[in-house]
Design an enzyme around this catalytic site. Structure first.
Site, PDB file in Angstrom:
ATOM      1  N   HIS A 154      -4.642  10.299  15.021  1.00 41.42           N
ATOM      2  CA  HIS A 154      -3.859  10.044  16.244  1.00 41.42           C
ATOM      3  C   HIS A 154      -4.657  10.485  17.483  1.00 41.42           C
ATOM      4  O   HIS A 154      -4.760   9.739  18.467  1.00 41.42           O
ATOM      5  CB  HIS A 154      -2.523  10.803  16.156  1.00 41.42           C
ATOM      6  CG  HIS A 154      -1.647  10.646  17.361  1.00 41.42           C
ATOM      7  ND1 HIS A 154      -0.427  10.002  17.312  1.00 41.42           N
ATOM      8  CD2 HIS A 154      -1.811  11.045  18.655  1.00 41.42           C
ATOM      9  CE1 HIS A 154       0.109  10.014  18.533  1.00 41.42           C
ATOM     10  NE2 HIS A 154      -0.705  10.655  19.355  1.00 41.42           N
ATOM     11  N   GLU A 155      -5.225  11.683  17.421  1.00 42.54           N
ATOM     12  CA  GLU A 155      -5.953  12.208  18.586  1.00 42.54           C
ATOM     13  C   GLU A 155      -7.269  11.462  18.800  1.00 42.54           C
ATOM     14  O   GLU A 155      -7.702  11.254  19.928  1.00 42.54           O
ATOM     15  CB  GLU A 155      -6.202  13.711  18.432  1.00 42.54           C
ATOM     16  CG  GLU A 155      -4.946  14.557  18.255  1.00 42.54           C
ATOM     17  CD  GLU A 155      -3.844  14.261  19.262  1.00 42.54           C
ATOM     18  OE1 GLU A 155      -4.158  13.882  20.403  1.00 42.54           O
ATOM     19  OE2 GLU A 155      -2.660  14.395  18.903  1.00 42.54           O
ATOM     20  N   HIS A 213      -6.834   8.494  20.880  1.00 45.20           N
ATOM     21  CA  HIS A 213      -6.831   8.820  22.316  1.00 45.20           C
ATOM     22  C   HIS A 213      -8.254   8.884  22.864  1.00 45.20           C
ATOM     23  O   HIS A 213      -8.552   8.318  23.910  1.00 45.20           O
ATOM     24  CB  HIS A 213      -6.161  10.177  22.558  1.00 45.20           C
ATOM     25  CG  HIS A 213      -4.661  10.136  22.542  1.00 45.20           C
ATOM     26  ND1 HIS A 213      -3.924   9.328  23.375  1.00 45.20           N
ATOM     27  CD2 HIS A 213      -3.754  10.821  21.805  1.00 45.20           C
ATOM     28  CE1 HIS A 213      -2.633   9.519  23.154  1.00 45.20           C
ATOM     29  NE2 HIS A 213      -2.501  10.420  22.191  1.00 45.20           N
ATOM     30  N   GLY A 257      -0.756  18.222  18.576  1.00 47.96           N
ATOM     31  CA  GLY A 257      -2.098  17.744  18.883  1.00 47.96           C
ATOM     32  C   GLY A 257      -2.137  17.278  20.328  1.00 47.96           C
ATOM     33  O   GLY A 257      -1.109  16.836  20.863  1.00 47.96           O
ATOM     34  N   CYS A 301       4.212  11.112  20.556  1.00 56.17           N
ATOM     35  CA  CYS A 301       3.042  11.363  21.392  1.00 56.17           C
ATOM     36  C   CYS A 301       3.539  11.895  22.730  1.00 56.17           C
ATOM     37  O   CYS A 301       4.468  11.332  23.306  1.00 56.17           O
ATOM     38  CB  CYS A 301       2.266  10.062  21.582  1.00 56.17           C
ATOM     39  SG  CYS A 301       0.807  10.256  22.624  1.00 56.17           S
ATOM     40  N   LEU A 302       2.928  12.957  23.206  1.00 61.59           N
ATOM     41  CA  LEU A 302       3.386  13.559  24.462  1.00 61.59           C
ATOM     42  C   LEU A 302       3.243  12.583  25.632  1.00 61.59           C
ATOM     43  O   LEU A 302       3.918  12.725  26.645  1.00 61.59           O
ATOM     44  CB  LEU A 302       2.626  14.857  24.749  1.00 61.59           C
ATOM     45  CG  LEU A 302       2.863  15.978  23.715  1.00 61.59           C
ATOM     46  CD1 LEU A 302       2.063  17.218  24.079  1.00 61.59           C
ATOM     47  CD2 LEU A 302       4.334  16.301  23.576  1.00 61.59           C
ATOM     48  N   GLN A 339      -5.247  13.169  27.819  1.00 72.89           N
ATOM     49  CA  GLN A 339      -3.792  13.259  28.051  1.00 72.89           C
ATOM     50  C   GLN A 339      -3.460  14.237  29.179  1.00 72.89           C
ATOM     51  O   GLN A 339      -2.309  14.296  29.623  1.00 72.89           O
ATOM     52  CB  GLN A 339      -3.068  13.707  26.778  1.00 72.89           C
ATOM     53  CG  GLN A 339      -3.031  12.631  25.698  1.00 72.89           C
ATOM     54  CD  GLN A 339      -2.210  13.097  24.519  1.00 72.89           C
ATOM     55  OE1 GLN A 339      -2.706  13.785  23.650  1.00 72.89           O
ATOM     56  NE2 GLN A 339      -0.926  12.747  24.507  1.00 72.89           N
TER      57      GLN A 339
END
Ligand code: CO
Length: 160
Positions: A131-132, A135, A43, A89-90, A48
């Site tokens: 999660h996204e 963000h 994701g 998470c990236l 990001q």
């Protein structure tokens, strides 16, 4: 464009609704998929990679669970029991932590052409959407954790 790392301020403020469903949006989303796949993510949210539009992409590639989607201007309705898996998470390299999430997620969103959709997800896709969505709201997954755990994670990131 590269991944933006926590605590970059772009990750800490809410994204803005997309109103222009043109080539620029499609180009940006193509880039998001490319970066996500390069980094083996499942994701990725627009902020990001330094964009401000309210968009996230999902690409869950497992045989038993497969989902590839673009979500523009998503809204979530959460229900079901609380579940948790270890999330990464990236924007938080090397951090992996269990986060409490709802097991069921109804998501309303637009596609790349601005068309409205609604879907209901359970389990992993529901977790990824939550999660996204964090963000896009200017939060991150660690905001769902106790203050002490957040402090420990921040210390770990700084010491790298
Ligand atoms: Co993330």
């Amino acid at each position: 464009m590269k991944i933006v790392y926590y605590p970059d301020e772009g990750l800490l403020k809410p994204t803005i609704a997309v109103t222009n469903f043109g080539e620029k949006l499609k180009y940006g989303v193509t880039k998001m998929f490319r970066i996500m796949k390069e980094q083996n993510g499942i994701g990725l949210a627009a902020n990001q990679i330094g964009s401000i539009g309210s968009v996230f992409v999902v690409d869950i590639p497992f045989k038993e669970m497969n989902l590839t989607r673009v979500f523009v201007n998503p809204r979530l309705e959460l229900s079901g029991d609380m579940i948790s898996i270890k999330e990464g998470c990236l924007s938080f390299p090397g951090i992996s932590v269990e986060v409490p999430r709802h097991s069921i997620c109804k998501i309303s969103y637009q596609d790349l052409d601005g068309k409205e959709h609604q879907e209901i997800f359970q389990g992993l896709p529901a977790i990824v959407c939550q999660h996204e969505m964090d963000h896009l709201e200017g939060k991150t997954f660690i905001d769902n954790l106790p203050a002490l755990t957040q402090t420990e994670i921040r210390a770990k990131l700084v010491s790298k």
